[in-house]
Design an enzyme around this catalytic site. Sequence first.
Site, mmCIF file in Angstrom:
data_model
loop_
_atom_site.group_PDB
_atom_site.id
_atom_site.type_symbol
_atom_site.label_atom_id
_atom_site.label_comp_id
_atom_site.label_asym_id
_atom_site.label_seq_id
_atom_site.Cartn_x
_atom_site.Cartn_y
_atom_site.Cartn_z
ATOM 1 N N GLY A 189 0.787 -1.231 0.000
ATOM 2 C CA GLY A 189 0.000 0.000 0.000
ATOM 3 C C GLY A 189 0.815 1.275 0.000
ATOM 4 O O GLY A 189 0.253 2.366 0.021
ATOM 5 N N HIS A 190 2.133 1.191 -0.044
ATOM 6 C CA HIS A 190 2.988 2.397 0.049
ATOM 7 C C HIS A 190 4.046 2.359 -1.033
ATOM 8 O O HIS A 190 5.196 2.049 -0.759
ATOM 9 C CB HIS A 190 3.646 2.448 1.431
ATOM 10 C CG HIS A 190 4.159 3.799 1.818
ATOM 11 N ND1 HIS A 190 5.417 4.239 1.505
ATOM 12 C CD2 HIS A 190 3.581 4.807 2.499
ATOM 13 C CE1 HIS A 190 5.605 5.453 2.000
ATOM 14 N NE2 HIS A 190 4.492 5.814 2.605
ATOM 15 N N PHE A 191 3.829 2.655 -2.176
ATOM 16 C CA PHE A 191 2.600 3.008 -2.862
ATOM 17 C C PHE A 191 2.420 2.046 -4.027
ATOM 18 O O PHE A 191 3.415 1.718 -4.671
ATOM 19 C CB PHE A 191 2.681 4.447 -3.389
ATOM 20 C CG PHE A 191 2.797 5.475 -2.303
ATOM 21 C CD1 PHE A 191 1.658 5.904 -1.635
ATOM 22 C CD2 PHE A 191 4.016 6.000 -1.933
ATOM 23 C CE1 PHE A 191 1.758 6.871 -0.640
ATOM 24 C CE2 PHE A 191 4.120 6.953 -0.938
ATOM 25 C CZ PHE A 191 2.990 7.395 -0.286
#
Length: 142
Positions: free
Chosen positions: A47-49
């Site tokens: 999720g990053h990124f």
Amino acid sequence: MLTSEQIMGLLPHRYPFALVDRVVLHEPGQRAVAIKNVTLNEPQFQGHFPGRPLMPGVLIVEAMAQVGGLIVAQMPDLPKGLFVFAGIDAVRFRRPVVPGDQLTISCELLSLKRQRFGKVRGEARVEGQLVCSGELMFSLVD
């Protein structure tokens, strides 16, 4: 140099927060230098990124704190217990850290008061280039 088993014996962190892969210099009570291999398989990169994975700055600082923990972990005069973050000062991020990078993290003990409160100066580098630096404070939790 410390083996992975020795690192696990000195630090309480485990997956996914064990951020020290290898220790190349260890002088208890003075300084330490360690390696963190950054891989795409780490959970934060989901999720990053998406599409442009970057190591979160807070995890770089946490890796520096863990190396700082190695400095005090074998000091014979300190009471046993858990050292935790008490503050951070003057932390600066200079460039992104991405999967495939190898962080070289150097920390030195600046001060230790009443055997409970301490401060370390840390730097993280990739291929010799400074990516993060700052001062980290910690305290002993009973």
